[in-house]
Design an enzyme around this catalytic site. Structure first.
Site, short mmCIF file in Angstrom:
data_model
loop_
_atom_site.label_atom_id
_atom_site.label_comp_id
_atom_site.label_asym_id
_atom_site.label_seq_id
_atom_site.Cartn_x
_atom_site.Cartn_y
_atom_site.Cartn_z
CE LYS A 1 -59.14 33.66 37.28
NZ LYS A 1 -60.05 32.70 36.58
CE1 TYR B 1 -57.98 28.26 39.09
CE2 TYR B 1 -55.87 28.84 38.12
CZ TYR B 1 -57.15 29.19 38.50
OH TYR B 1 -57.61 30.48 38.30
NE ARG C 1 -67.19 31.63 44.23
CZ ARG C 1 -66.66 30.83 43.28
NH1 ARG C 1 -65.36 30.91 42.98
NH2 ARG C 1 -67.41 29.96 42.65
NE ARG D 1 -65.13 35.67 37.29
CZ ARG D 1 -65.15 34.56 38.03
NH1 ARG D 1 -66.30 34.04 38.44
NH2 ARG D 1 -64.01 33.98 38.38
CG ASN E 1 -62.99 34.13 34.79
OD1 ASN E 1 -61.81 34.27 35.08
ND2 ASN E 1 -63.73 33.12 35.20
CG HIS F 1 -59.26 32.58 42.22
ND1 HIS F 1 -59.83 31.37 41.92
CD2 HIS F 1 -58.91 32.53 43.54
CE1 HIS F 1 -59.82 30.60 43.01
NE2 HIS F 1 -59.27 31.28 44.01
CD GLU G 1 -58.24 29.04 46.49
OE1 GLU G 1 -58.62 30.23 46.56
OE2 GLU G 1 -58.86 28.16 45.87
P1 IDP Z 1 -64.60 30.12 39.35
O1 IDP Z 1 -63.35 30.93 39.00
O2 IDP Z 1 -65.85 30.88 39.04
O3 IDP Z 1 -64.54 29.56 40.75
P2 IDP Z 1 -63.99 27.42 38.43
O4 IDP Z 1 -65.03 26.44 38.02
O5 IDP Z 1 -63.30 27.20 39.75
O6 IDP Z 1 -64.63 28.88 38.35
O7 IDP Z 1 -62.90 27.43 37.26
C1 IDP Z 1 -61.64 28.04 37.46
C2 IDP Z 1 -61.32 28.89 36.24
O8 IDP Z 1 -61.16 28.03 35.10
C3 IDP Z 1 -62.41 29.86 35.81
O9 IDP Z 1 -62.39 31.06 36.55
C4 IDP Z 1 -62.09 30.07 34.35
O10 IDP Z 1 -60.97 30.94 34.17
C5 IDP Z 1 -61.66 28.67 33.95
N1 IDP Z 1 -62.78 27.86 33.46
C6 IDP Z 1 -63.75 27.25 34.18
N2 IDP Z 1 -64.61 26.59 33.42
C7 IDP Z 1 -64.19 26.76 32.16
C8 IDP Z 1 -64.66 26.30 30.89
O11 IDP Z 1 -65.67 25.61 30.78
N3 IDP Z 1 -63.95 26.71 29.81
C9 IDP Z 1 -62.84 27.47 29.92
N4 IDP Z 1 -62.36 27.91 31.10
C10 IDP Z 1 -63.02 27.57 32.19
MG MG Z 2 -63.14 28.19 41.54
#
Ligand code: IDP
Ligand code: MG
Length: 137
Positions: A11, A51, A87, A104, A118, A121, A132
């Site tokens: 990212k 997304y 993951r 992370r 973070n 992805h 994707e």
């Molecule tokens: P993942 O990347 O671990 O699969 P997802 O739930 O798919 O997590 O969320 C996509 C991205 O959205 C996350 O990687 C993060 O950058 C952001 N995100 C997810 N949940 C939150 C939140 O509660 N607050 C702010 N950003 C979030």
């Molecule tokens: Mg995700």
């Protein structure tokens, strides 16, 4: 053996902080193969498709704005059960609490300071990976 492919994104925070090499090092050290890689500035259309599952959530708009804030490295990798394996390498979503030893957990900044950011992805299922990869490559 279930050889799979998955999509990894470094990212904008990871690229800006110069962590692309460290993230690639961890992927290669695990034994995964690099299949394709590119640096790009994703369009809003690409990010909206990527997304789509999060559309309407409170973090959706800030997430897309963050992903538009600078270049991203898209990486196609292959390996035995690589979807769940990457993951695990990445760690849980919030770097504040992601386990040490993960990307992370070791390199991510506290979400109290840097919400959304973070570093990486990784696709979360075979269906997501296929969808994707077709979007980004
Ligand atoms: P993942 O990347 O671990 O699969 P997802 O739930 O798919 O997590 O969320 C996509 C991205 O959205 C996350 O990687 C993060 O950058 C952001 N995100 C997810 N949940 C939150 C939140 O509660 N607050 C702010 N950003 C979030
Ligand atoms: Mg995700």
């Amino acid at each position: 053996m279930a050889v799979e492919e998955t999509l990894v994104l470094v990212k904008p925070d990871g690229v800006a902080r110069g962590l692309t090499g460290e993230i690639l090092r961890r992927i290669e050290a695990k034994g995964y193969s690099l299949v394709d890689i590119k640096l790009l500035e994703p369009s809003r259309e690409l990010l909206a498709a990527h997304y789509e599952e999060h559309f309407g959530k409170p973090f959706y708009e800030p997430l897309v704005e963050f992903m538009e804030s600078g270049p991203v490295v898209a990486i196609r990798i292959a390996g035995n059960r690589v979807i769940e394996g990457f993951r695990a390498l990445a760690g849980t979503t919030d770097p504040t609490t992601a386990a040490p030893g993960t990307i992370r957990g070791d390199l991510g900044r506290d979400w109290g300071l840097k919400v959304q950011q973070n570093l990486v992805h990784g696709s979360d299922s075979p269906e997501s990976a296929a969808r994707e990869l077709a979007l980004w490559f």
